[in-house]
Write a protein that holds these residues in place. Structure first.
Motif, mmCIF file in Angstrom:
data_model
loop_
_atom_site.group_PDB
_atom_site.id
_atom_site.type_symbol
_atom_site.label_atom_id
_atom_site.label_comp_id
_atom_site.label_asym_id
_atom_site.label_seq_id
_atom_site.Cartn_x
_atom_site.Cartn_y
_atom_site.Cartn_z
ATOM 1 N N LYS A 1 0.826 -1.234 0.033
ATOM 2 C CA LYS A 1 -0.084 0.614 -0.123
ATOM 3 C C LYS A 1 0.551 0.237 0.292
ATOM 4 O O LYS A 1 1.993 1.550 1.147
ATOM 5 C CB LYS A 1 -1.497 -0.021 1.083
ATOM 6 N N PHE A 2 0.297 2.181 -0.783
ATOM 7 C CA PHE A 2 1.749 3.762 -0.879
ATOM 8 C C PHE A 2 0.718 4.505 0.097
ATOM 9 O O PHE A 2 -0.693 4.511 -0.767
ATOM 10 C CB PHE A 2 2.227 3.944 -2.465
ATOM 11 N N ILE A 3 1.633 5.521 0.345
ATOM 12 C CA ILE A 3 0.686 6.142 1.017
ATOM 13 C C ILE A 3 1.171 7.358 0.556
ATOM 14 O O ILE A 3 2.398 7.610 1.308
ATOM 15 C CB ILE A 3 0.215 5.839 2.407
ATOM 16 N N TRP A 4 0.792 9.174 0.095
ATOM 17 C CA TRP A 4 0.768 10.321 0.002
ATOM 18 C C TRP A 4 0.066 10.756 0.369
ATOM 19 O O TRP A 4 -0.791 10.966 0.480
ATOM 20 C CB TRP A 4 1.252 10.248 -2.517
ATOM 21 N N GLN A 5 0.740 10.703 1.199
ATOM 22 C CA GLN A 5 -0.137 12.595 3.007
ATOM 23 C C GLN A 5 0.716 13.154 2.878
ATOM 24 O O GLN A 5 1.480 13.722 2.587
ATOM 25 C CB GLN A 5 0.832 10.745 3.700
ATOM 26 N N PRO A 6 -0.134 13.887 2.982
ATOM 27 C CA PRO A 6 -0.620 15.684 3.070
ATOM 28 C C PRO A 6 -0.421 16.145 5.120
ATOM 29 O O PRO A 6 0.170 15.070 5.266
ATOM 30 C CB PRO A 6 -2.054 15.911 3.341
ATOM 31 N N ALA A 7 0.509 17.094 4.808
ATOM 32 C CA ALA A 7 0.404 17.687 5.862
ATOM 33 C C ALA A 7 1.488 17.449 7.291
ATOM 34 O O ALA A 7 0.946 16.869 8.281
ATOM 35 C CB ALA A 7 -0.873 18.296 6.991
ATOM 36 N N GLU A 8 2.454 17.017 6.791
ATOM 37 C CA GLU A 8 3.448 16.209 7.400
ATOM 38 C C GLU A 8 4.009 17.594 8.177
ATOM 39 O O GLU A 8 4.334 17.575 9.429
ATOM 40 C CB GLU A 8 4.117 15.795 7.133
ATOM 41 N N GLU A 9 3.633 19.024 8.482
ATOM 42 C CA GLU A 9 4.357 19.903 8.951
ATOM 43 C C GLU A 9 3.824 20.611 9.399
ATOM 44 O O GLU A 9 3.950 21.744 9.855
ATOM 45 C CB GLU A 9 5.681 21.551 7.545
ATOM 46 N N GLY A 10 2.777 19.646 9.302
ATOM 47 C CA GLY A 10 1.111 21.139 10.681
ATOM 48 C C GLY A 10 1.481 21.380 11.643
ATOM 49 O O GLY A 10 0.722 21.709 12.415
ATOM 50 N N GLY A 11 2.489 19.849 12.230
ATOM 51 C CA GLY A 11 2.718 20.368 13.879
ATOM 52 C C GLY A 11 1.712 20.678 14.751
ATOM 53 O O GLY A 11 0.360 19.697 15.050
ATOM 54 N N GLU A 12 1.337 21.590 15.391
ATOM 55 C CA GLU A 12 0.329 21.997 16.120
ATOM 56 C C GLU A 12 -1.529 22.053 16.103
ATOM 57 O O GLU A 12 -2.169 22.000 16.204
ATOM 58 C CB GLU A 12 0.764 22.419 17.884
ATOM 59 N N THR A 13 -0.560 22.504 14.529
ATOM 60 C CA THR A 13 -2.538 22.806 13.662
ATOM 61 C C THR A 13 -3.350 21.323 12.662
ATOM 62 O O THR A 13 -3.950 21.826 12.157
ATOM 63 C CB THR A 13 -1.887 24.083 12.990
ATOM 64 N N GLY A 14 -2.002 20.536 12.898
ATOM 65 C CA GLY A 14 -2.393 19.732 11.936
ATOM 66 C C GLY A 14 -1.899 18.500 11.770
ATOM 67 O O GLY A 14 -0.515 19.413 11.007
ATOM 68 N N SER A 15 -2.239 17.323 11.462
ATOM 69 C CA SER A 15 -1.506 16.474 11.084
ATOM 70 C C SER A 15 -2.095 15.881 10.233
ATOM 71 O O SER A 15 -2.988 14.711 10.638
ATOM 72 C CB SER A 15 -1.187 15.425 11.977
ATOM 73 N N GLY A 16 -1.733 15.650 8.816
ATOM 74 C CA GLY A 16 -2.142 14.256 7.576
ATOM 75 C C GLY A 16 -1.857 13.464 9.144
ATOM 76 O O GLY A 16 -2.905 11.919 7.464
ATOM 77 N N ALA A 17 -0.827 12.444 9.090
ATOM 78 C CA ALA A 17 -0.927 11.539 9.474
ATOM 79 C C ALA A 17 -2.317 10.667 9.819
ATOM 80 O O ALA A 17 -2.810 9.766 10.732
ATOM 81 C CB ALA A 17 0.084 11.257 9.943
ATOM 82 N N GLU A 18 -2.865 12.106 10.722
ATOM 83 C CA GLU A 18 -2.980 11.690 12.163
ATOM 84 C C GLU A 18 -5.195 11.364 10.994
ATOM 85 O O GLU A 18 -5.594 11.208 11.633
ATOM 86 C CB GLU A 18 -3.051 12.597 12.756
ATOM 87 N N ARG A 19 -4.926 12.256 10.327
ATOM 88 C CA ARG A 19 -6.049 12.553 9.660
ATOM 89 C C ARG A 19 -6.574 11.087 8.640
ATOM 90 O O ARG A 19 -7.654 10.448 8.761
ATOM 91 C CB ARG A 19 -6.293 13.371 9.038
ATOM 92 N N LEU A 20 -5.272 10.710 8.494
ATOM 93 C CA LEU A 20 -5.226 9.078 7.739
ATOM 94 C C LEU A 20 -5.933 8.086 8.322
ATOM 95 O O LEU A 20 -6.170 6.874 7.548
ATOM 96 C CB LEU A 20 -4.240 9.078 6.386
#
Ligand code: NI
Length: 396
Positions: free
Chosen positions: A128-147
Motif C-alpha cells: 500500500k502506497f500512501i502519499w500523505q498531506p500535511a506532515e508539517e502541520g505540527g500543533e495545527t494538524g497532522s495528515g498522518a493523524e487524519r489518514l
C-alpha cells in the motif's frame, strides 16, 4: 531489481523537479496530488484519490490483497519559505518551498511503485502506497493523524496494514548512506502558549501596576531550569521559548506579555509530566507576581518509535543495496519530530534516514533552509531500500 530502478529513475527524478516547482502548504496540495496521480495513471497503477478529511491524500495498492500488506508512506507538503536556491526548477509559488525535501520523498515513492508494480506477482506481500498531506502541520494538524482516523491502516482503505515504512532525506549523512535505529527515533513535539495578564501603568511608577514582562521573563528562565530538577538525568527533554510578545513603548508597562514555545520529550510519560510542569510553573509564577495566567497546551506529534524487528529489516535491506559500510545505526534519538509517529502507534514499522550530502562536499543546507534541495542521487537509494525491504518482508 536494478534494471527496473534504472528504467524508472530518470522519470522519477523529473517528477521530483516538477513537484519542486509547485510547492503547496498543508492540506492544499492539489497540484502536487494531481502530478503524483498523473504519473500513477501513466504507470497503470490504480489509486484512491482523497480520503475523509484529506482530499489531497493518494493511496494505491499493488499485488495480491490476500497476502500480508506492507505500507510505504511519503509526505507531500511544503513550507512557507521563500526559496533562494536559484535552481532551474525552483519554486514558482511565491513564499512556498520544498525546504524539507518532501518532493524527493513523494517522487521516490512513485518510482518505488513503478518498480514494485512490475514485480507484483513475485512479491511476498501486497504493498500500500500512501502519499500523505500535511506532515508539517505540527500543533495545527497532522495528515498522518487524519489518514489513520480515516482508516488507511485498518482495512477501510485497501487491505489491513501489517507494517509500515517511511524515509526522510537527511543532511549530515553522505548521499548513498542509510541510517536508523530501533526504539524511539524522534521526539514528541508539543507546544504551549502562556499569556501573563497584569495591569499596565507608567514605567516610572511600576508600583501602580503589575508588570507582566518581568513575570514572563521569570517564566522563561524557570522553564529553562525545571527539566534538570524534574526529569531523570538520563531521560531527555527540552523546552524552547521561541516567541515573546510584549509592550509598545519604553516607558509603558503593558497589560500583558505572552510567550510561546515547544516541549520535546521521548516518552508518553515524559509528555504528560512536561505538560503538567510547564503549566504549574507558569501558574505559580503568575500568582507570585499577582498576574493572571491564560494557558494553552497544544498537543503535537507523539514520539516516533521504531519496532526492533522492522528496524532490523530496514538495516538488512539497506546493507544489501547500499553496502554494509553504508548503513549506520543511529546511537541516540533526535529531538526533532515526525507525524509518521501516528502510524507507528498503530502498527509496527520503521522510519529511516537517507543521506543528502553530495559526495566530496562539506555538507548541504539544513532541513527547512531556504537553500535546501533534496539530492537527486538519493532518489535511487530510497527506491532500492523500499523495494528490497518489501521483497524481504516476512522472509527470515
Ligand atoms: Ni520533513
Amino acid at each position: 531489481m536494478e534494471a527496473l530502478v534504472q528504467k524508472h529513475l530518470r522519470r522519477t527524478i523529473d517528477l521530483r523537479h516538477r513537484l519542486h516547482r509547485i510547492p503547496e502548504l498543508m492540506f492544499e496540495e492539489h497540484q502536487t496530488a494531481a502530478a503524483i496521480r498523473a504519473q500513477l495513471d501513466e504507470l497503470g497503477i490504480a489509486y484512491t484519490a482523497g480520503v475523509t478529511d484529506a482530499p489531497t491524500a493518494t493511496v494505491a495498492v499493488i499485488g495480491d490483497p490476500g497476502k500480508p500488506c506492507v505500507a510505504l508512506r511519503a509526505d507531500i507538503d511544503a513550507l512557507p519559505i521563500e526559496e533562494k536556491t536559484g535552481l532551474a526548477y525552483a519554486s514558482t509559488h511565491p513564499g512556498k518551498m520544498h525546504a524539507c525535501g518532501h518532493d524527493g520523498h513523494s517522487a521516490t515513492l512513485v518510482g518505488t511503485a513503478a518498480v514494485l508494480n512490475s514485480m507484483a506477482a513475485e512479491l511476498p506481500v501486497c504493498v500500500k502506497f500512501i502519499w500523505q498531506p500535511a506532515e508539517e502541520g505540527g500543533e495545527t494538524g497532522s495528515g498522518a493523524e487524519r489518514l489513520v482516523a480515516a482508516g488507511v491502516l485498518d482495512g477501510r482503505i485497501g487491505p489491513k496494514v501489517e507494517a509500515i515504512f517511511g524515509l526522510h532525506g537527511w543532511p549530515g549523512l553522505k548521499v548513498g548512506t542509510v541510517a536508523s535505529k530501533a526504539g524511539v527515533l524522534l521526539a514528541a513535539t508539543d507546544g504551549f502558549k502562556a499569556t501573563f495578564v497584569g495591569r499596565g501603568c507608567h514605567g516610572a511608577y511600576p508600583h501602580l501596576g503589575r508588570d507582566p514582562i518581568v513575570t514572563a521573563c521569570e517564566a522563561v528562565l524557570n522553564l529553562q531550569q525545571f527539566v534538570s530538577r524534574e526529569f531523570d538525568p538520563t531521560d531527555s527533554a527540552v523546552v524552547t521559548v521561541g516567541i515573546f510578545h510584549a509592550g509598545t513603548a519604553t516607558n509603558i508597562i503593558p497589560d500583558q506579555a505572552g510567550i510561546e514555545g515547544t516541549a520535546r520529550t521521548l516518552t508518553a510519560d515524559g509528555r504528560r509530566r512536561i505538560a503538567a510542569a510547564i503549566e504549574r510553573r507558569c501558574d505559580g509564577i503568575a500568582a507570585a507576581n499577582d498576574c493572571q495566567l491564560r494557558f494553552t497546551w497544544k498537543p503535537g506529534y507523539p514520539p516516533t518509535v521504531n519496532d526492533p524487528a522492522m528496524s532490523d529489516l530496514v538495516a538488512a535491506a539497506a546493507k544489501a543495496v547500499v553496502g554494509a559500510g553504508q548503513y549506520f545505526p543511529i546511537p541516540k534519538p533526535s529531538m526533532g519530530g515526525e507525524d509518521f509517529a501516528y502510524y507507528l502507534e498503530k502498527v509496527p514499522g520503521c522510519f529511516f534516514l537517507i543521506g543528502m550530502d553530495p559526495a566530496g562536499s562539506e555538507g548541504c543546507p539544513t532541513l527547512h533552509s531556504d537553500r535546501y534541495d533534496f539530492n537527486d542521487d538519493a532518489v535511487g537509494v530510497g527506491m532500492r531500500v523500499f523495494v528490497e525491504l518489501v521483497r524481504r518482508f516476512g522472509r527470515a
